[in-house]
Design an enzyme around this catalytic site. Structure first.
Site, PDB file in Angstrom:
ATOM      1  N   GLU A 229       0.885  -1.215  -0.044  1.00  0.00           N
ATOM      2  CA  GLU A 229       0.016  -0.026   0.121  1.00  0.00           C
ATOM      3  C   GLU A 229       0.930   1.387  -0.072  1.00  0.00           C
ATOM      4  O   GLU A 229       1.824   1.192   0.770  1.00  0.00           O
ATOM      5  CB  GLU A 229      -0.777  -0.073   1.312  1.00  0.00           C
ATOM      6  CG  GLU A 229      -1.807   1.204   1.414  1.00  0.00           C
ATOM      7  CD  GLU A 229      -2.757   1.247   2.712  1.00  0.00           C
ATOM      8  OE1 GLU A 229      -3.320   2.196   2.701  1.00  0.00           O
ATOM      9  OE2 GLU A 229      -2.161   0.292   3.424  1.00  0.00           O
ATOM     10  N   ARG A 449       5.178 -13.067   9.608  1.00  0.00           N
ATOM     11  CA  ARG A 449       5.700 -11.827   9.369  1.00  0.00           C
ATOM     12  C   ARG A 449       7.082 -11.804  10.198  1.00  0.00           C
ATOM     13  O   ARG A 449       7.055 -12.497  11.183  1.00  0.00           O
ATOM     14  CB  ARG A 449       4.427 -10.951  10.093  1.00  0.00           C
ATOM     15  CG  ARG A 449       4.828  -9.339  10.356  1.00  0.00           C
ATOM     16  CD  ARG A 449       3.808  -8.945  10.966  1.00  0.00           C
ATOM     17  NE  ARG A 449       4.228  -7.148  11.562  1.00  0.00           N
ATOM     18  CZ  ARG A 449       3.712  -6.299  10.926  1.00  0.00           C
ATOM     19  NH1 ARG A 449       3.052  -6.312  10.361  1.00  0.00           N
ATOM     20  NH2 ARG A 449       4.120  -5.073  11.452  1.00  0.00           N
ATOM     21  N   LYS A 459       3.030   1.192   9.865  1.00  0.00           N
ATOM     22  CA  LYS A 459       3.204   2.422   9.072  1.00  0.00           C
ATOM     23  C   LYS A 459       2.441   3.618   9.984  1.00  0.00           C
ATOM     24  O   LYS A 459       2.986   4.706   9.946  1.00  0.00           O
ATOM     25  CB  LYS A 459       2.724   2.231   7.804  1.00  0.00           C
ATOM     26  CG  LYS A 459       3.741   1.684   6.869  1.00  0.00           C
ATOM     27  CD  LYS A 459       3.301   1.409   5.189  1.00  0.00           C
ATOM     28  CE  LYS A 459       2.143   0.666   5.118  1.00  0.00           C
ATOM     29  NZ  LYS A 459       1.953   0.402   3.638  1.00  0.00           N
TER      30      LYS A 459
END
Length: 730
Positions: A229, A449, A459
Site C-alpha cells: 500500500e 511476518r 506504518k
C-alpha cells in the site's frame, strides 16, 4: 525438492578411483539430484543414461547438472553470466596444479574483493567448481585457510561451507583425504553409492532454508505479485515478502508484478509510490510490470453491482461502532434483508457521494454466524470524498482491501498470493469472495511476518514519529525502512542474506538486529578503508622530545589486507594528539605503541589543579617491540590539516523488546535515541564520498552521511552497529 530424474533416464556416474569429480557430486547433492556412482578405469567422468547415451568430462557434466537443477540461476540468469561461469570452469583446474596453487589463490582473492559470489549475485556451479578445487587439495588448502593469507577467498569459502555445510561435509568426508582427492572412503569398485538419494532429515538439512514448494506450481507458469500500500516507505518486514516473491519467481522461472494497492486515498501519495519503486529496485527485484488496484476501479464497481443484483451484497447504513458490535456478537444487520432495488438505490447514492450515501457502506452477504469473524459480512466499499493521488476526484467511494485483492489477483492471472500469517483468518474470506465473483481460484501461500526487537513496523506508528519531528524523515537511520537501514550503513547483500536464511517459515519469530549487523560486518570489514579520529573533548597533546623536527609524510595503505581500498597520507610530527580516555590509562615510564609508527615511552604526565591530564611528554623508542606493550594507541599529528568530524550514534526508538497487545508505544518511547560526539580526523577524510563506509581505528565502523564541504562544517559519520550487544545511549 528431491528429483529422481526418471524422466531424464539418468543411470550412472562413473569415474577413475583416484580422481572423483568432487564438483559434480557436490552440485548434485546440493541440488537434490539423485546420482548413482561407481569407479571405473575410464580416464574421465562419464554420465550414462538409460537410453545408452553418455556425457563425458568433468565440466560438461557439471554444466548439465547446472541446467537440470531447480536452483535459480545455477548456470547463470542470462547468456553473459553463463559465459562468465564457463570462463571460471576453464580456470578451476589451475587450483589443483601444484606449482600454480598460490598464484590461483591470489588471483581468486583479488577477484572476490567486492563480490559475494563468483558470478553476479547468485550461487552457481562456478562457486561449486572453485570450492571443490580448493577442498580437493586437502591439507594444503586447510593450512592456507587457517593462515588467512587470502581473506576474501577464505570469507567466500567459509560462507559457502556454512550455507551448504551438511551436503559438502558428507561429500568431502567420503572423497577427500589429508592429501587431497583420492579413492572413495569405504567404497569398493563397482559398488554403487547414492548421492543425495535418500529422504532422511539429514538430506533435507543441506537445502537452503527458503527452499519450500509452492502448491501446484508449474515451472514457467508461476505468476506472483508484491502488493504494498503506498502509505509509507518499504520497511524490513515488507522486504521479506518482496524477496520471497523474487525467490519463488526465480525458482519456478516465473514472474513478479509490482502492484500498488491504492484503495485508501486518505493515507496514500505519489511520494510513497516513487520511493517504494526505488526501494524494490534497491532490493534487486526484477518485476514484469507495475500495476495499480485503481486501474481496476471500473471493473470492481461493475462486480460490486453484479453481486448486489445476485443478492450476494447489500448496502448498510448501520453506524460503524454498532456494526462492529453486531459483527462480534453475530447479530444480522437490519439492512441485510433489504430488496435488491433498495440496495441499488442506496448504491447510487454512495456513488455520487450524497449526504445519504455518505451514511452507507456496501457489505458482502456471507455468514453472520460463522465462528471465523472475518466471514461475518465484511465491508466491500466505503465512501471517502478525499481525492485520489492518481485519479483525482472521480470517485467518492473506494473498495476495501478484502474486496479488491481477490478480484485483482484473479484478474491479473496471479497463480500464488504470498501473504503473511497475520491474514490467516481472512484466507477463508478471500476464497469465499472469489467464489461469489465466479473467478479463478488463486493459491494463498503463507509465511510468518518478520518482527524485530525494539522495533515498530506499523506504518501508522512510524508516521507518528515523522509527523511529530521525532525523526528526520522516512529515511532516518533509526527507522526500520530500507532507506533508513541503508543510510545507517547496512549493505543490501546483508539484508538479502538475513531474510533468505529464514526462508518461508510459518513460525512467528522475533528477530534480533545483532544477527543482521553481524552479517553486515562480515561483508564490510574485508574491504572498508581505515582512518583515524581523536575525540575533540579534552584531547591530550603528547610531545615526543626526540620526534622529527620537521613534519614528514608517508603514503600507507587505507586497508592493510585490501589494496583496492587505496592509499592515504599520514603525517608524522613531534607533537601528536591522543584521546583523553587513552591518556588516563598511561603510567609514567610506560612503553606504548603508536599505531602505524612504533613504540614510545611516556616520561611525564602533566595535570591541572583538578587532576585532569593536560599534556604528556615522552620519547620515541622505535626499536621497541610492539608485542611487549599493553596499549596500542591511535593518534593524529598536530597540524592545521585535521578535519572536523561529528560522530553520530543511534539507539532504538522504544525501550521495550516487544509491545504486548493493547500496549501503547507512546508509553515506552526512548528519550535519547541520537548522540553526537565532536572529533577530529585525518586529512584524508576530506575525500570521503557520501555513502562511503569506513572504519575508524579502535572506534568502529561508520558511514559518511555528510561529506567534506568546508573546514567550518564537520563531516558527519553515522556509527554502524557491528553485531555486538547495543548499549542504550545515556
Amino acid at each position: 525438492m528431491s528429483l529422481n530424474m526418471k524422466e531424464e533416464g539418468l543411470k550412472l556416474l562413473s569415474f577413475p578411483p583416484d580422481c572423483p569429480p568432487l564438483s559434480i557430486i557436490a552440485a548434485a547433492k546440493i541440488a537434490g539430484i539423485t546420482l548413482h556412482t561407481q569407479t571405473s578405469p575410464s580416464s574421465s567422468p562419464t554420465l550414462s543414461f538409460l537410453n545408452g547415451l553418455k556425457l563425458s568430462g568433468n565440466y560438461v557434466i557439471l554444466r548439465y547438472i547446472g541446467r537440470l537443477a531447480a536452483i535459480p540461476n545455477f548456470y547463470g540468469d542470462n547468456a553473459f553470466h553463463a559465459g562468465q561461469i564457463d570462463e571460471l570452469l576453464d580456470y578451476a583446474p589451475t587450483i589443483s596444479c601444484g606449482s600454480e596453487f598460490e598464484n590461483a589463490c591470489g588471483y581468486l582473492d583479488v577477484y572476490l574483493e567486492k563480490r559475494t559470489f563468483f558470478v553476479s549475485h547468485y550461487f552457481s556451479i562456478a562457486d561449486i567448481a572453485i570450492w571443490s578445487g580448493l577442498a580437493g587439495t586437502g591439507l594444503r588448502w586447510e593450512s592456507t585457510r587457517k593462515a588467512n593469507k587470502y581473506p576474501n577467498l577464505v570469507r567466500w569459502y567459509n560462507s559457502i561451507s556454512a550455507e551448504y555445510g551438511d551436503a559438502l561435509k558428507e561429500v568431502t568426508a567420503l572423497y577427500v583425504g589429508k592429501k587431497g582427492l583420492g579413492k572413495p572412503v569405504a567404497a569398493k569398485p563397482k559398488e554403487q553409492n547414492s548421492v543425495n538419494g535418500d529422504n532422511s532429515d539429514r538430506a533435507k538439512v543441506s537445502r537452503p532454508s527458503a527452499e519450500i514448494d509452492l502448491p501446484d506450481a508449474e515451472l514457467g507458469k508461476v505468476r506472483l505479485r508484491f502488493a504494498p500500500e503506498p502509505s509509507g516507505y518499504l520497511h524490513i518486514g515488507h522486504s521479506k515478502a518482496a524477496l520471497l516473491n523474487k525467490y519463488f519467481a526465480e525458482r519456478y522461472r516465473g514472474e513478479v508484478i509490482l502492484r500498488f494497492d491504492d484503495t485508501n486515498p486518505t493515507k496514500e501519495s505519489n511520494e510513497f509510490v516513487e520511493n517504494l519503486i526505488k526501494d524494490v529496485e534497491t532490493l534487486g527485484i526484477k518485476y514484469q510490470k507495475v500495476t495499480y488496484t485503481s486501474d481496476y476501479f471500473p471493473k470492481l464497481m461493475d462486480m460490486a453491482e453484479k453481486l448486489i443484483q445476485e443478492g450476494k451484497a447489500y448496502v448498510d447504513d448501520t453506524p460503524r461502532e454498532q456494526m462492529q458490535k453486531e459483527r462480534m456478537d453475530g447479530i444480522e444487520s437490519k439492512c441485510r434483508s433489504n430488496s435488491v432495488d433498495e440496495n441499488l438505490k442506496l448504491w447510487k447514492e454512495m456513488i455520487v457521494g450524497s449526504e445519504r450515501g455518505l451514511q452507507c457502506c456496501l457489505r458482502g452477504k456471507l455468514d453472520m454466524q460463522d465462528p471465523n469473524k472475518s466471514l461475518r459480512d465484511p465491508v466491500y466499499y466505503r465512501c471517502n470524498p478525499v481525492p485520489h493521488h492518481r485519479i483525482g476526484s472521480k470517485y467518492k467511494l473506494y473498495p476495501t482491501y478484502d474486496f479488491a485483492c481477490p478480484f485483482v489477483d484473479a484478474e491479473e492471472g496471479i497463480t500464488h498470493a504470498l501473504r503473511s500469517s497475520e491474514y490467516h483468518d481472512r484466507n477463508a474470506q478471500y476464497y469465499w469472495i472469489q467464489e461469489d465473483m465466479r473467478m479463478r481460484k488463486v493459491h494463498i501461500y503463507e509465511f510468518s511476518r518478520m518482527n524485530m526487537v525494539y522495533t515498530l513496523l506499523s506504518k501508522r506508528k512510524l508516521l507518528w514519529f515523522v509527523q511529530n519531528g521525532k525523526v528526520d524523515g522516512w529515511d532516518d537511520p533509526r527507522f526500520p525502512t530500507v532507506q533508513g537501514i541503508v543510510r545507517r550503513g547496512l549493505k543490501i547483500e546483508a539484508l538479502i542474506q538475513f531474510i533468505l536464511e529464514q526462508g518461508a517459515s510459518k513460525n512467528l519469530n522475533l528477530m534480533e538486529w545483532d544477527k543482521l549487523w553481524t552479517i553486515n560486518k562480515k561483508i564490510i570489514d574485508p574491504v572498508c578503508p581505515r582512518h583515524t579520529a581523536v575525540i575533540e573533548e579534552c584531547r591530550v597533546l603528547l610531545t615526543l622530545t626526540n620526534g622529527p623536527d620537521e613534519p614528514f609524510v608517508r603514503i600507507i595503505p587505507r586497508h592493510k589486507k585490501y589494496e583496492g581500498a587505496g592509499e592515504k597520507a599520514t603525517t608524522y610530527t613531534k607533537r601528536i594528539w591522543i584521546d583523553y580516555a587513552d591518556a588516563e590509562c598511561i603510567s609514567v615510564d610506560e612503553e606504548v605503541t603508536l599505531m602505524d609508527w612504533g613504540n614510545a615511552i611516556v616520561k611525564e604526565i602533566i595535570k591541572d589543579q583538578e587532576g585532569n591530564i593536560t599534556q604528556l611528554v615522552g620519547v620515541l623508542h622505535l626499536e621497541g617491540s610492539v608485542k611487549t606493550t599493553k596499549l596500542k594507541l591511535t593518534w593524529l599529528a598536530e597540524t592545521s590539516e585535521l578535519i572536523n568530524l561529528s560522530l553520530v550514534e543511534f539507539d532504538y526508538l522504544i525501550t521495550k523488546k516487544k509491545l504486548e497487545e493493547g500496549e501503547d508505544f507512546l508509553d515506552v518511547l526512548n528519550p535519547c535515541t541520537r548522540k553526537e560526539t565532536a572529533a577530529v580526523g585525518d586529512s584524508n577524510m576530506r575525500n570521503l564520498k557520501q555513502g562511503e563506509i569506513l572504519q575508524l581505528e579502535r572506534k568502529g565502523y561508520f558511514r559518511c552521511d555528510v561529506p567534506f564541504v568546508r573546514p567550518s562544517k564537520p563531516v558527519v559519520l553515522f556509527a554502524i552497529p557491528d553485531g555486538r550487544q547495543q548499549s542504550v545511549l545515556k
